[in-house]
Design an enzyme around this catalytic site. Structure first.
Site, PDB file in Angstrom:
ATOM      1  N   ASP A  28      35.598  35.432  30.081  1.00  7.75           N
ATOM      2  CA  ASP A  28      35.549  36.279  31.436  1.00  7.75           C
ATOM      3  C   ASP A  28      35.018  35.328  32.573  1.00  7.75           C
ATOM      4  OD1 ASP A  28      36.506  38.711  30.877  1.00  7.75           O
ATOM      5  OD2 ASP A  28      34.715  39.277  29.973  1.00  7.75           O
ATOM      6  N   ARG A  36      43.957  36.282  33.259  1.00  8.74           N
ATOM      7  CA  ARG A  36      43.642  37.746  33.714  1.00  8.74           C
ATOM      8  C   ARG A  36      43.271  37.530  35.160  1.00  8.74           C
ATOM      9  NH1 ARG A  36      38.742  39.937  31.299  1.00  8.74           N
ATOM     10  NH2 ARG A  36      39.975  40.022  29.440  1.00  8.74           N
TER      11      ARG A  36
END
Length: 305
Positions: A132, A182
């Site tokens: 992330d 992402r």
């Protein structure tokens, strides 16, 4: 008013005293709306339900800004444990993690050692691991670590945030790594010196990044709850004959469930981001900042107690 609320909840998300209190008093004040449980067993049961409904998942053991080595190692062990649980129970889930939970602010050597152990477990059990993205201060380090690990492992991805000025250049720089990315708008409060202050500029940059990455032929996870962005991806799919196995939509657990179901029924791959763990406070505050309408769910949770 909406921007004021956003800034307020982002401020709260970084309050270490409130974070400690949240850990101490557990799941209250609406946390269960967005968080699947306090441990991997609770989360695994929820993932099974989500899989049975036709969705895939990425699981995230919550934790960030760890400031001691022991806690960082415990977080890494939890990631490995989660991978094994995914495999043992036959769940269709990836793993997401934050580098600060592995001790990025303590030692890069510590982080790299833990990440290689996690990625080895993921490789053994066929589980992809997404790193992330966090705040701007840690963006460069995160991408450097991703590039090093991508040269060693296929089962690693990362995240880019559309609200940063630097992201288009980062996207092009990562193209040679055949990245699994992402793409999101971004959920941290940043200075206008490094990030677009206006939503419309963030949205336009987001569209540009999605198009570039898809036309580069890279796998693209579009992390959004925004109808306009979703419609834009569908238009790109038709206009450029982009195969559906080259992209997916990702949404957060507990948010816009009706939209998640609609996309799944339309035949799109729909991945639900499922967080779990006791360290839910900062995550929850950023969800409230992203979408102030979520405050109502939290208020209902408070008054039910």
């Amino acid at each position: 008013m909406e921007q004021l609320m956003r800034n307020f909840f982002l401020f709260l998300s970084k309050n270490k005293t409130l974070t400690k209190l949240a850990k101490k008093y557990g799941f209250k004040f609406g946390a269960s709306r967005f968080v699947a449980g306090v441990d991997i067993d609770h989360a695994a049961r929820k993932i099974k339900e989500i899989n049975d409904d036709g969705f895939v998942v990425t699981i995230d053991h919550l934790g960030e800004f760890v400031d001691n080595e022991q806690e960082a190692k415990e977080s890494a062990n939890e990631c490995i444990n989660a991978i094994k649980k995914i495999a043992d129970r036959g769940l269709d889930s990836e793993l997401s993690l934050k580098l600060t939970s592995l001790g990025l602010d303590i030692s890069e050597e510590l982080v790299m050692d833990s990440l290689r152990k996690i990625l080895e477990a993921g490789k053994q059990h066929n589980v992809t691991v997404t790193i992330d993205m966090e705040d701007y201060e840690r963006c460069g380090k995160t991408l450097d670590i991703f590039k090093e690990l991508r040269s060693e492992y296929e089962n690693v991805g990362t995240v880019l945030q559309a609200y940063l000025y630097r992201t288009e250049e980062d996207l092009q720089d990562l193209n040679e790594y055949d990245p699994y990315l992402r793409l999101v708008k971004g959920a941290y409060k940043e200075s206008p010196e490094v990030a677009f202050p206006d939503k419309k500029d963030v949205d336009e940059n987001y569209k540009k990044l999605i198009k570039i990455n898809l036309l580069n032929g890279n796998y693209t996870a579009v992390g959004t709850h925004d109808d306009a962005i979703i419609d834009y991806v569908k238009e790109l799919e038709k206009e450029h004959n982009i195969p559906r196995d080259q992209f997916e939509f990702q949404m957060l657990f507990g948010i816009r469930i009706e939209l998640q179901n609609r996309l799944r029924k339309e035949g799109y791959k729909m991945r639900v981001y499922v967080p779990y763990g006791k360290d839910w406070y900062g995550y929850n505050m950023r969800r409230l900042a992203e979408r102030p309408a979520n405050v109502m769910f939290v208020l209902k949770g408070i008054f039910k107690k």
